[in-house]
Design a protein around this motif. Structure first.
Motif, PDB file in Angstrom:
ATOM      1  N   TYR A 112      35.161 -36.642  80.049  1.00  0.00           N
ATOM      2  CA  TYR A 112      35.424 -37.933  79.418  1.00  0.00           C
ATOM      3  C   TYR A 112      34.823 -39.091  80.205  1.00  0.00           C
ATOM      4  N   THR A 120      25.982 -37.150  78.196  1.00  0.00           N
ATOM      5  CA  THR A 120      26.689 -38.410  77.978  1.00  0.00           C
ATOM      6  C   THR A 120      28.196 -38.241  78.136  1.00  0.00           C
ATOM      7  N   PRO A 121      28.860 -39.082  78.928  1.00  0.00           N
ATOM      8  CA  PRO A 121      30.323 -39.021  78.994  1.00  0.00           C
ATOM      9  C   PRO A 121      30.939 -39.213  77.614  1.00  0.00           C
ATOM     10  N   TRP A 122      31.976 -38.477  77.330  1.00  0.00           N
ATOM     11  CA  TRP A 122      32.596 -38.532  76.008  1.00  0.00           C
ATOM     12  C   TRP A 122      33.115 -39.927  75.674  1.00  0.00           C
ATOM     13  N   ARG A 123      33.519 -40.698  76.693  1.00  0.00           N
ATOM     14  CA  ARG A 123      34.073 -42.028  76.434  1.00  0.00           C
ATOM     15  C   ARG A 123      33.045 -42.968  75.821  1.00  0.00           C
ATOM     16  N   LYS A 124      31.770 -42.641  75.953  1.00  0.00           N
ATOM     17  CA  LYS A 124      30.725 -43.492  75.404  1.00  0.00           C
ATOM     18  C   LYS A 124      30.424 -43.174  73.950  1.00  0.00           C
ATOM     19  N   LEU A 125      31.045 -42.124  73.418  1.00  0.00           N
ATOM     20  CA  LEU A 125      30.886 -41.810  72.007  1.00  0.00           C
ATOM     21  C   LEU A 125      31.810 -42.706  71.183  1.00  0.00           C
ATOM     22  N   THR A 126      31.533 -42.807  69.916  1.00  0.00           N
ATOM     23  CA  THR A 126      32.358 -43.663  69.051  1.00  0.00           C
ATOM     24  C   THR A 126      33.763 -43.097  68.880  1.00  0.00           C
ATOM     25  N   GLU A 175      30.385 -35.599  67.072  1.00  0.00           N
ATOM     26  CA  GLU A 175      31.183 -36.134  68.168  1.00  0.00           C
ATOM     27  C   GLU A 175      32.374 -35.227  68.504  1.00  0.00           C
TER      28      GLU A 175
END
Length: 425
Positions: A112, A120-126, A175
């Motif tokens: 995350y 990509t860190p998951w927190r940067k996903l929508t 995602e």
């Protein structure tokens, strides 16, 4: 007792008789607990020889003085123990403290906040999401809930998660970043994933989000009650499909030795281990190596561990038989619910008639029998059909378990009849 074909007069008669029986039970002021799958005192005693086993010799076989700092990934002998349990190379194992849940939380947090293997860190996903086979393990869901990671439910089948639903979800939503799995004796259904399920799971890494990870919580890897049930090796399948980076495996000795002072393990590809270790270097100097050495001395080879687990089975099997006998004798000839007969693990999953689980749990609590809250086996505590109840037979003595089950089946009957009466007007 077949409720669907019963007349209203019959339902009223049943309700009156069951209510009178229930009031008599409440008068006994019981205090019994079937909430969590904890080892009993008899099981814990099996590992009491851990005390004093080092006999003032704190050096591991490689010369490490376990009393001192260092050794971020754990002792080599402890990693070998984890490798035996998970059936993986010890070079792909980290041995840590007593809780595999801590390792899982750390791994989700790594994905995350920082991302795995440069992704990509998951927190940067929508809207990052995990797939959650249901009914499932409430603590898995709690991790996602705390971090604000969305949860998508996937039905469990007799061979594992509905893989067509899993594959469709991943295809439709890029995602989706993970899936929770308890692949052997699943919590709570007791299902062991089939070869087809494991192979399809391993292939997910070919078509999913690059940072997607399978959280393979193999908590009951060696917790067979009788015959050995073999779980196909996901590492072998992942190597075949070149998807090893998509798999993180977990296990521990928490239900093998002393639950509060065991050793936990995570196994993963070199790239994933590097991601985990990068964060661990900041948060810890190293694990409790003294305890790891104690476990390695108790189980110097895998055969000793398997012999130890047979003694666990001798304690647990009569308890599972008690639960299943009570369900079969009181509910077998009825339309009041359905249940699994697991061959290992720590739980029995029972499905009431739709809309009855919460009422059953409440009735049982008022009668002095505590159960895991209805809905706990679903994300956010919301069972859409209000059906599933997780029964944990391991902790209470057999006599208390038998009493608790007699109360539970009474509550199932009473809640079912009352709901049917309400529905019939």
């Amino acid at each position: 007792m077949y409720i669907d074909s019963a007349s209203r007069e019959q339902l009223v008669e049943w309700e009156e008789a069951l209510s009178a029986q229930y009031r008599r039970v409440c008068d006994h002021q019981l205090s019994l607990d079937l909430t969590r799958g904890k080892p009993s005192a008899a099981q814990l005693h099996l590992a009491d020889s851990l005390d004093g086993i080092l006999n003032d010799d704190y050096r591991a076989s490689d010369g490490t003085d376990t009393r001192n700092y260092g050794g971020l990934t754990g002792l080599a002998c402890a990693r070998e123990l984890g490798a035996d349990i998970l059936q993986v190379p010890s070079a792909e194992v980290i041995a840590a403290g007593n809780s595999s849940l801590t390792l899982m939380y750390h791994a989700v947090l790594t994905g995350y906040l920082f991302g795995f293997a440069g992704h990509t860190p998951w927190r940067k996903l929508t809207a990052p999401k995990f797939l959650c086979p249901v009914p499932g393990y409430d603590r898995h869901f709690a991790i996602c809930a705390q971090l604000g990671i969305g949860m998508v439910t996937i039905p469990m089948t007799a061979t594992g998660p509905d893989m067509a639903a899993v594959e469709a979800a991943i295809k439709d939503d890029r995602e989706i970043v993970g899936i929770w799995c308890v692949p052997k004796f699943s919590n709570p259904t007791g299902v062991t994933y089939s070869m087809e399920t494991v192979e399809r799971m391993a292939r997910l890494g070919q078509s999913s989000h690059p940072g997607f990870r399978i959280f393979w919580d193999n908590a009951y890897a060696i917790h067979d009650l009788g015959r050995q049930v073999n779980l196909p090796n996901i590492r072998t399948a992942a190597l075949e499909y070149d998807t090893l980076d998509s798999v993180l495996q977990f296990a521990s000795t928490s239900k093998i030795t002393h639950a509060g002072s065991g050793v936990a393990f995570v196994s993963a590809s070199p790239a994933n281990l590097a991601s985990l270790k990068k964060q661990m270097e900041v948060m810890t100097i190293g694990p409790d190596k003294v305890n790891q050495l104690r476990h390695s001395r108790l189980f110097p080879e895998f055969t000793r561990l398997k012999e130890h687990m047979k003694r666990h089975a001798e304690i647990l099997k009569p308890k599972f038989e008690c639960v299943l006998q009570q369900l079969e004798s009181h509910l077998g000839d009825s339309d009041l619910g359905a249940w699994e007969a697991p061959e290992g693990g720590y739980f029995v999953s029972f499905n009431t008639r739709p809309g009855c689980a919460a009422a059953v749990v409440e009735l049982a609590a008022d009668a002095g029998v505590k159960l895991t809250p209805a809905g706990a086996t679903f994300p956010y505590g919301e069972d859409p059909q209000d059906r599933n109840i997780r029964i944990a037979p391991s902790f209470p003595p057999l006599e208390e378990l038998d009493t608790a089950m007699s109360v539970l089946v009474l509550c199932i009957k009473l809640a079912s009849v009352r709901r049917q009466l309400t529905a019939s007007g």
